[in-house]
Design a protein around this motif. Structure first.
Motif, short mmCIF file in Angstrom:
data_model
loop_
_atom_site.label_atom_id
_atom_site.label_comp_id
_atom_site.label_asym_id
_atom_site.label_seq_id
_atom_site.Cartn_x
_atom_site.Cartn_y
_atom_site.Cartn_z
N TRP A 40 0.83 -1.21 0.00
CA TRP A 40 0.00 0.00 0.00
C TRP A 40 0.86 1.26 0.00
N ILE A 41 2.02 1.21 0.62
CA ILE A 41 2.95 2.34 0.55
C ILE A 41 3.39 2.55 -0.90
N GLY A 42 3.65 1.46 -1.62
CA GLY A 42 4.00 1.55 -3.04
C GLY A 42 2.90 2.22 -3.84
N LYS A 43 1.64 1.87 -3.54
CA LYS A 43 0.52 2.52 -4.23
C LYS A 43 0.49 4.01 -3.93
N ASP A 44 0.76 4.37 -2.67
CA ASP A 44 0.78 5.79 -2.30
C ASP A 44 1.90 6.55 -3.01
N ILE A 45 3.05 5.91 -3.18
CA ILE A 45 4.14 6.55 -3.92
C ILE A 45 3.70 6.80 -5.36
N ALA A 46 3.02 5.84 -5.96
CA ALA A 46 2.53 6.01 -7.33
C ALA A 46 1.52 7.15 -7.41
N ARG A 47 0.72 7.32 -6.38
CA ARG A 47 -0.25 8.43 -6.36
C ARG A 47 0.46 9.78 -6.33
N GLU A 48 1.63 9.82 -5.72
CA GLU A 48 2.42 11.06 -5.69
C GLU A 48 3.08 11.35 -7.03
N TYR A 49 3.44 10.29 -7.76
CA TYR A 49 4.19 10.44 -9.01
C TYR A 49 3.56 9.65 -10.15
N PRO A 50 2.32 9.93 -10.51
CA PRO A 50 1.70 9.17 -11.61
C PRO A 50 2.31 9.54 -12.96
N VAL A 51 2.61 8.52 -13.75
CA VAL A 51 3.19 8.75 -15.08
C VAL A 51 2.29 8.12 -16.15
N ALA A 52 2.37 8.68 -17.36
CA ALA A 52 1.42 8.35 -18.42
C ALA A 52 1.83 7.18 -19.30
N SER A 53 3.07 6.74 -19.25
CA SER A 53 3.50 5.71 -20.19
C SER A 53 4.44 4.70 -19.53
N VAL A 54 4.60 3.57 -20.16
CA VAL A 54 5.53 2.55 -19.68
C VAL A 54 6.95 3.09 -19.72
N ASP A 55 7.31 3.85 -20.75
CA ASP A 55 8.65 4.44 -20.82
C ASP A 55 8.92 5.34 -19.61
N ASP A 56 7.94 6.17 -19.26
CA ASP A 56 8.10 7.02 -18.09
C ASP A 56 8.14 6.20 -16.81
N LEU A 57 7.37 5.13 -16.75
CA LEU A 57 7.37 4.25 -15.59
C LEU A 57 8.75 3.62 -15.39
N ILE A 58 9.37 3.21 -16.47
CA ILE A 58 10.71 2.63 -16.41
C ILE A 58 11.71 3.66 -15.88
N THR A 59 11.62 4.88 -16.39
CA THR A 59 12.50 5.95 -15.94
C THR A 59 12.27 6.27 -14.47
N LEU A 60 11.01 6.44 -14.07
CA LEU A 60 10.69 6.80 -12.69
C LEU A 60 11.12 5.71 -11.72
N THR A 61 10.93 4.46 -12.08
CA THR A 61 11.33 3.35 -11.22
C THR A 61 12.82 3.43 -10.92
N ASN A 62 13.60 3.75 -11.93
CA ASN A 62 15.04 3.91 -11.75
C ASN A 62 15.33 5.15 -10.89
#
Length: 177
Positions: A40-62
């Protein structure tokens, strides 16, 4: 903290404070609930930093220091991601079976929910010596019955905007001719 833990964390990719918080303090505070609450903490982090694409998700994860993310397989209702790299292999080396990646799973579930507009869940489906696989599954998108949260996507620093990406592709195609 033992000398062994200190030596490992002080020389880690994440640094002493991040390693201590993630792999010592959270489990000490949360006990048996560590995995569920981390999700659930991971979900909250995603709510703080929502990204629109898989490419952005890959970048943000890093950028978040979770590791190197890659999309391994995808179909209309699921995505299989692999999380790897020095940070992941280092964490897996602590105690392969006990180290939790539920925070990353919750993060990927919520980001997928934002991107596809449908409820999503994620689980770790495979652990290797230097990587983990996370399966994200979501309901088929039904525009009239969606219970997914809506997000205003952020724009990441260090990555070009979508129009700029498209321009780069066009230029490359012209050069290739």
């Amino acid at each position: 903290m033992s000398q062994e833990s200190y030596n490992r964390f002080i020389n880690s990719q994440r640094g002493l404070i991040s390693s201590t918080i993630r792999d010592v303090l959270l489990p000490a505070m949360l006990g048996k609930e560590t995995n569920g609450i981390s999700y659930w903490i991971g979900k909250d982090i995603a709510r703080e930093y929502p990204v629109a694409s898989v490419d952005d998700l890959i970048t943000l994860t890093n950028q978040l220091g979770f590791g190197e993310l890659s999309l391994r397989k995808e179909n209309k209702n699921q995505q299989l991601y692999r999380l790897s790299g020095p940070i992941v292999s280092e964490r897996l080396g602590i105690d392969h079976e006990k180290v939790s990646f539920d925070l990353e799973a919750g993060f990927l579930a919520m980001e997928t929910e934002f991107q596809v507009g449908a409820a999503a869940e994620a689980e770790i489906v495979d652990r290797r010596r230097a990587s983990i696989d996370i399966m994200v599954q979501h309901d088929p998108v039904d525009k009239g019955d969606s219970k997914a949260e809506i997000a205003q996507f952020i724009r990441l620093q260090g990555t070009p905007d979508e129009p700029e990406r498209d321009k780069g592709k066009k230029r490359k195609k012209k050069r290739d001719k």
